[in-house]
Design a protein around this motif. Structure first.
Motif, short mmCIF file in Angstrom:
data_model
loop_
_atom_site.label_atom_id
_atom_site.label_comp_id
_atom_site.label_asym_id
_atom_site.label_seq_id
_atom_site.Cartn_x
_atom_site.Cartn_y
_atom_site.Cartn_z
N GLU A 22 0.81 -1.58 0.04
CA GLU A 22 0.53 0.40 -0.10
C GLU A 22 1.01 1.82 -0.10
O GLU A 22 0.67 1.93 -0.70
CB GLU A 22 -1.04 0.09 1.17
N SER A 23 1.84 1.46 0.27
CA SER A 23 2.30 2.75 1.01
C SER A 23 3.76 2.31 1.99
O SER A 23 3.82 1.35 2.59
CB SER A 23 1.80 3.40 1.35
N TYR A 36 -1.40 7.96 8.02
CA TYR A 36 -1.54 7.73 6.84
C TYR A 36 -3.29 7.25 6.50
O TYR A 36 -3.34 6.67 7.02
CB TYR A 36 -0.71 6.47 6.19
N LYS A 80 -4.25 8.34 0.49
CA LYS A 80 -3.30 8.11 -0.42
C LYS A 80 -2.18 8.84 0.25
O LYS A 80 -1.22 9.35 -0.38
CB LYS A 80 -2.29 7.94 -1.36
#
Length: 217
Positions: free
Chosen positions: A132-133, A185, A190
């Motif tokens: 995801e990140s 987050y 995003k």
């Protein structure tokens, strides 16, 4: 453990249900679905330990998940097994896991895992964790950290242990817990943001047992 119980709030008692397919401890659990399609998922954890060279005990961590189908209330419940969520050698164990409920569709929550400095999102269709990140500021591998959800955002909390000169000169005094560094987050946008705040406690935090919640005044 393999036992499984449900808290009956109306009768103020715990009701025994079908036990887990096997011994499993240190796992994560959450609800998926609504009404007749409601399910309870159990991910990761560890089972019986094995030994290396017959001497050193090592916990055997699970790569799979098991799901209880909660149909017709407490009746007709049964477990089904879900295959491995990652390949051998990809990671040793399930990382810290959190669940974000969608305000528009609470039957399909988003499940996230923090593995080292990367956040993964669980894809139920493929039974795989997708990247995801990555954390903007990496967390040292030997440091403790918290991973929680507040208002739909993922919070990664670390403790900046700064020792003041006065504390060095007076070691007998109780040391303050230090400064909390929080990386936040937003899964839908995003985006990342961060904040730094002083810990309100005069002692260290155990992120394995500490909890956070939203307080509205």
């Amino acid at each position: 453990m393999s036992s499984f119980e449900r808290d009956d709030i109306g009768r103020n008692e715990w009701v025994a249900m079908d036990g887990l397919p096997g011994f499993r401890a240190g796992c994560a659990g959450f609800f998926v679905g609504d009404g007749e399609e409601r399910e309870f998922w159990v991910m990761g954890g560890y089972g019986e330990s094995r030994t290396i060279s017959g001497v050193f005990p090592v916990d055997e961590h699970y790569r799979d998940a098991v799901v209880m189908e909660l149909k017709n209330g407490n009746g007709g419940c049964r477990w089904r097994e879900v295959g491995d969520m990652w390949e051998a050698g990809e990671r040793m164990r399930l990382g810290k896991t959190v669940v974000v409920e969608d305000g528009d569709d609470r039957s399909r929550p988003a499940v996230f895992m923090l593995d080292r400095n990367v956040i993964f999102r669980y894809d139920m269709a493929s039974n795989r964790w997708r990247k995801e990140s990555r954390l903007p500021r990496q967390v040292p591998c030997d440091s403790e950290f918290g991973f929680v959800v507040l208002d739909g955002e993922l919070h990664v909390i670390t403790l900046l242990k700064a020792v003041e000169p006065a504390e060095i000169r007076r070691p007998r005094l109780r040391k303050r817990a230090g400064t909390l560094y929080i990386q936040i987050y937003h899964p839908k946008k995003k985006t990342w943001r961060s904040l730094i705040t002083k810990s309100p406690f005069n002692y260290g935090l155990d992120f394995n047992t500490a909890v956070m919640s939203t307080i509205r005044l």
